[in-house]
Design a protein around this motif. Structure first.
Motif, PDB file in Angstrom:
ATOM      1  N   GLU A 157       0.845  -1.203   0.000  1.00  0.00           N
ATOM      2  CA  GLU A 157       0.000   0.000   0.000  1.00  0.00           C
ATOM      3  C   GLU A 157       0.876   1.247   0.000  1.00  0.00           C
ATOM      4  O   GLU A 157       1.935   1.276   0.659  1.00  0.00           O
ATOM      5  CB  GLU A 157      -0.894  -0.022   1.240  1.00  0.00           C
ATOM      6  CG  GLU A 157      -2.041   0.941   1.234  1.00  0.00           C
ATOM      7  CD  GLU A 157      -2.916   0.799   2.476  1.00  0.00           C
ATOM      8  OE1 GLU A 157      -2.545   0.027   3.398  1.00  0.00           O
ATOM      9  OE2 GLU A 157      -3.962   1.454   2.531  1.00  0.00           O
TER      10      GLU A 157
ATOM     11  N   ARG B  91      -4.085   8.951 -10.535  1.00  0.00           N
ATOM     12  CA  ARG B  91      -2.959   8.123 -10.099  1.00  0.00           C
ATOM     13  C   ARG B  91      -2.468   7.162 -11.183  1.00  0.00           C
ATOM     14  O   ARG B  91      -1.505   6.416 -10.955  1.00  0.00           O
ATOM     15  CB  ARG B  91      -3.372   7.324  -8.865  1.00  0.00           C
ATOM     16  CG  ARG B  91      -3.631   8.161  -7.629  1.00  0.00           C
ATOM     17  CD  ARG B  91      -3.897   7.306  -6.392  1.00  0.00           C
ATOM     18  NE  ARG B  91      -5.058   6.437  -6.552  1.00  0.00           N
ATOM     19  CZ  ARG B  91      -4.991   5.125  -6.662  1.00  0.00           C
ATOM     20  NH1 ARG B  91      -3.817   4.497  -6.646  1.00  0.00           N
ATOM     21  NH2 ARG B  91      -6.095   4.410  -6.799  1.00  0.00           N
ATOM     22  N   TYR B  92      -3.133   7.159 -12.324  1.00  0.00           N
ATOM     23  CA  TYR B  92      -2.739   6.267 -13.412  1.00  0.00           C
ATOM     24  C   TYR B  92      -1.942   7.032 -14.464  1.00  0.00           C
ATOM     25  O   TYR B  92      -2.317   8.143 -14.840  1.00  0.00           O
ATOM     26  CB  TYR B  92      -3.971   5.663 -14.086  1.00  0.00           C
ATOM     27  CG  TYR B  92      -4.899   4.924 -13.159  1.00  0.00           C
ATOM     28  CD1 TYR B  92      -6.145   5.460 -12.818  1.00  0.00           C
ATOM     29  CD2 TYR B  92      -4.537   3.700 -12.622  1.00  0.00           C
ATOM     30  CE1 TYR B  92      -6.993   4.792 -11.969  1.00  0.00           C
ATOM     31  CE2 TYR B  92      -5.388   3.019 -11.768  1.00  0.00           C
ATOM     32  CZ  TYR B  92      -6.616   3.570 -11.436  1.00  0.00           C
ATOM     33  OH  TYR B  92      -7.453   2.894 -10.589  1.00  0.00           O
TER      34      TYR B  92
ATOM     35  N   ILE C 258       0.658   2.690 -11.652  1.00  0.00           N
ATOM     36  CA  ILE C 258      -0.279   3.131 -10.617  1.00  0.00           C
ATOM     37  C   ILE C 258       0.551   3.675  -9.467  1.00  0.00           C
ATOM     38  O   ILE C 258       1.390   2.959  -8.894  1.00  0.00           O
ATOM     39  CB  ILE C 258      -1.174   1.983 -10.117  1.00  0.00           C
ATOM     40  CG1 ILE C 258      -1.899   1.310 -11.285  1.00  0.00           C
ATOM     41  CG2 ILE C 258      -2.189   2.503  -9.089  1.00  0.00           C
ATOM     42  CD1 ILE C 258      -2.696   0.065 -10.879  1.00  0.00           C
TER      43      ILE C 258
ATOM     44  N   SER D 253      -0.435   3.182  -4.374  1.00  0.00           N
ATOM     45  CA  SER D 253      -1.446   2.119  -4.431  1.00  0.00           C
ATOM     46  C   SER D 253      -2.360   2.137  -3.216  1.00  0.00           C
ATOM     47  O   SER D 253      -1.926   2.399  -2.082  1.00  0.00           O
ATOM     48  CB  SER D 253      -0.751   0.754  -4.528  1.00  0.00           C
ATOM     49  OG  SER D 253      -0.029   0.643  -5.723  1.00  0.00           O
ATOM     50  N   GLN D 254      -3.621   1.807  -3.477  1.00  0.00           N
ATOM     51  CA  GLN D 254      -4.630   1.724  -2.428  1.00  0.00           C
ATOM     52  C   GLN D 254      -5.215   0.313  -2.415  1.00  0.00           C
ATOM     53  O   GLN D 254      -5.148  -0.405  -3.410  1.00  0.00           O
ATOM     54  CB  GLN D 254      -5.744   2.737  -2.701  1.00  0.00           C
ATOM     55  CG  GLN D 254      -5.272   4.161  -2.794  1.00  0.00           C
ATOM     56  CD  GLN D 254      -6.360   5.118  -3.270  1.00  0.00           C
ATOM     57  OE1 GLN D 254      -7.469   4.704  -3.619  1.00  0.00           O
ATOM     58  NE2 GLN D 254      -6.037   6.407  -3.278  1.00  0.00           N
TER      59      GLN D 254
ATOM     60  N   ASP E 193      -7.290  -0.857  -5.208  1.00  0.00           N
ATOM     61  CA  ASP E 193      -6.672  -1.121  -6.514  1.00  0.00           C
ATOM     62  C   ASP E 193      -6.523  -2.618  -6.782  1.00  0.00           C
ATOM     63  O   ASP E 193      -6.190  -3.024  -7.903  1.00  0.00           O
ATOM     64  CB  ASP E 193      -5.296  -0.453  -6.607  1.00  0.00           C
ATOM     65  CG  ASP E 193      -5.375   1.059  -6.597  1.00  0.00           C
ATOM     66  OD1 ASP E 193      -4.385   1.696  -6.174  1.00  0.00           O
ATOM     67  OD2 ASP E 193      -6.423   1.610  -6.992  1.00  0.00           O
ATOM     68  N   SER E 194      -6.735  -3.439  -5.779  1.00  0.00           N
ATOM     69  CA  SER E 194      -6.654  -4.887  -5.975  1.00  0.00           C
ATOM     70  C   SER E 194      -7.712  -5.331  -6.966  1.00  0.00           C
ATOM     71  O   SER E 194      -8.917  -5.141  -6.742  1.00  0.00           O
ATOM     72  CB  SER E 194      -6.862  -5.621  -4.640  1.00  0.00           C
ATOM     73  OG  SER E 194      -5.796  -5.365  -3.764  1.00  0.00           O
TER      74      SER E 194
ATOM     75  N   VAL F 291      -2.898  -5.558  -3.532  1.00  0.00           N
ATOM     76  CA  VAL F 291      -2.290  -4.518  -2.724  1.00  0.00           C
ATOM     77  C   VAL F 291      -2.261  -4.995  -1.276  1.00  0.00           C
ATOM     78  O   VAL F 291      -3.312  -5.345  -0.705  1.00  0.00           O
ATOM     79  CB  VAL F 291      -3.059  -3.196  -2.847  1.00  0.00           C
ATOM     80  CG1 VAL F 291      -2.397  -2.115  -1.998  1.00  0.00           C
ATOM     81  CG2 VAL F 291      -3.133  -2.766  -4.307  1.00  0.00           C
TER      82      VAL F 291
END
Lengths: 113, 115
Positions: free
Chosen positions: A15, A63-64, A79, A82-83, A86-87, A111
């Motif tokens: 993360e 974020r991309y 990315i 990551s959060q 995002d998984s 993530v």
């Protein structure tokens, strides 16, 4: 014939770290578009980002970002920060001159908190 | 809100049955697509259509046919369902044109099981 190759079946990222998902493509079309989609476990396909073959700059959407290297025929998705949300599965796709969309085999991103 | 709607979320059919998967879009898109999604294989194009009554084979058309009698509706037909057609089926649509920056919009998918 169009071909999209994603060589990473699964990826893990901590993360808040950045991660790069690889995509290479093959086409003889002079003009084409490259797309990334996200597919969470719910199954919906979510459009993330687009890069045109004649675009001079790399595409960014929040974020991309897309690391587009035309000579190497690669269009990697980056990315940042990551959060947990995002998984998901991530698919690279190409639209050719005849309007078909061709997809890669996907990368499963996890993530880790 | 733009939408692509597939008629069923889950379907269970018997081997040999004729199966219809329906897809409707409300965006006035010219292009419509049918994909199947299998683990490790990604999305594979079965058929696509660029206009009413027009269709083109994709990479895996065997065992499938399609129908597009109206612009908003694209049907996938399994003539005689077999167990190897058990899969997730995704319908998509997009605008036609020379511009490449028009993404495909997807339905929610139909998970078909053939027993």
């Amino acid at each position: 014939a169009q071909k999209i190759t994603q060589t990473q079946p699964g990826m893990f990222v901590q993360e808040k770290e950045a991660v790069t998902l690889d995509c290479t493509y093959d086409t003889s079309d002079p003009s084409y578009g490259l797309f990334w989609y996200k597919q969470p476990s719910s199954g919906e396909m979510i459009f993330l980002i687009y890069q045109g073959s004649y675009d001079q700059q790399n595409a960014t959407e929040g974020r991309y970002s897309l690391n587009f290297q035309k000579a190497r025929k690669s269009a990697n998705l980056v990315i940042s920060a990551s959060q947990l949300g995002d998984s998901a599965m991530y698919f690279c796709a190409m639209r050719g001159m005849y309007n078909q969309f061709y997809f890669g085999t996907g990368t499963s991103l996890t993530v880790i908190p | 809100d733009v939408k692509v709607t597939q008629s069923s979320r889950y379907l269970v059919k018997r081997t040999g049955e004729k199966v219809f998967l329906e897809c409707v879009q409300d965006m006035d898109h010219e292009n419509m697509f049918w994909y199947r999604q299998d683990p490790g294989l990604g999305l594979r194009l079965i058929y696509f259509s660029y206009d009413v009554k027009m269709k083109e084979k994709g990479d895996i058309p065997e065992g499938y046919s399609v129908s597009r009698e109206k612009k908003e509706r694209f049907s996938l037909i399994l003539e005689s369902a077999s167990t190897n057609q058990t899969s997730m089926y995704l319908c998509a649509s997009s605008k036609r044109g020379s511009l490449m920056n028009t993404e495909a919009f997807f339905g929610q998918g139909t998970r078909l099981t053939v027993v």
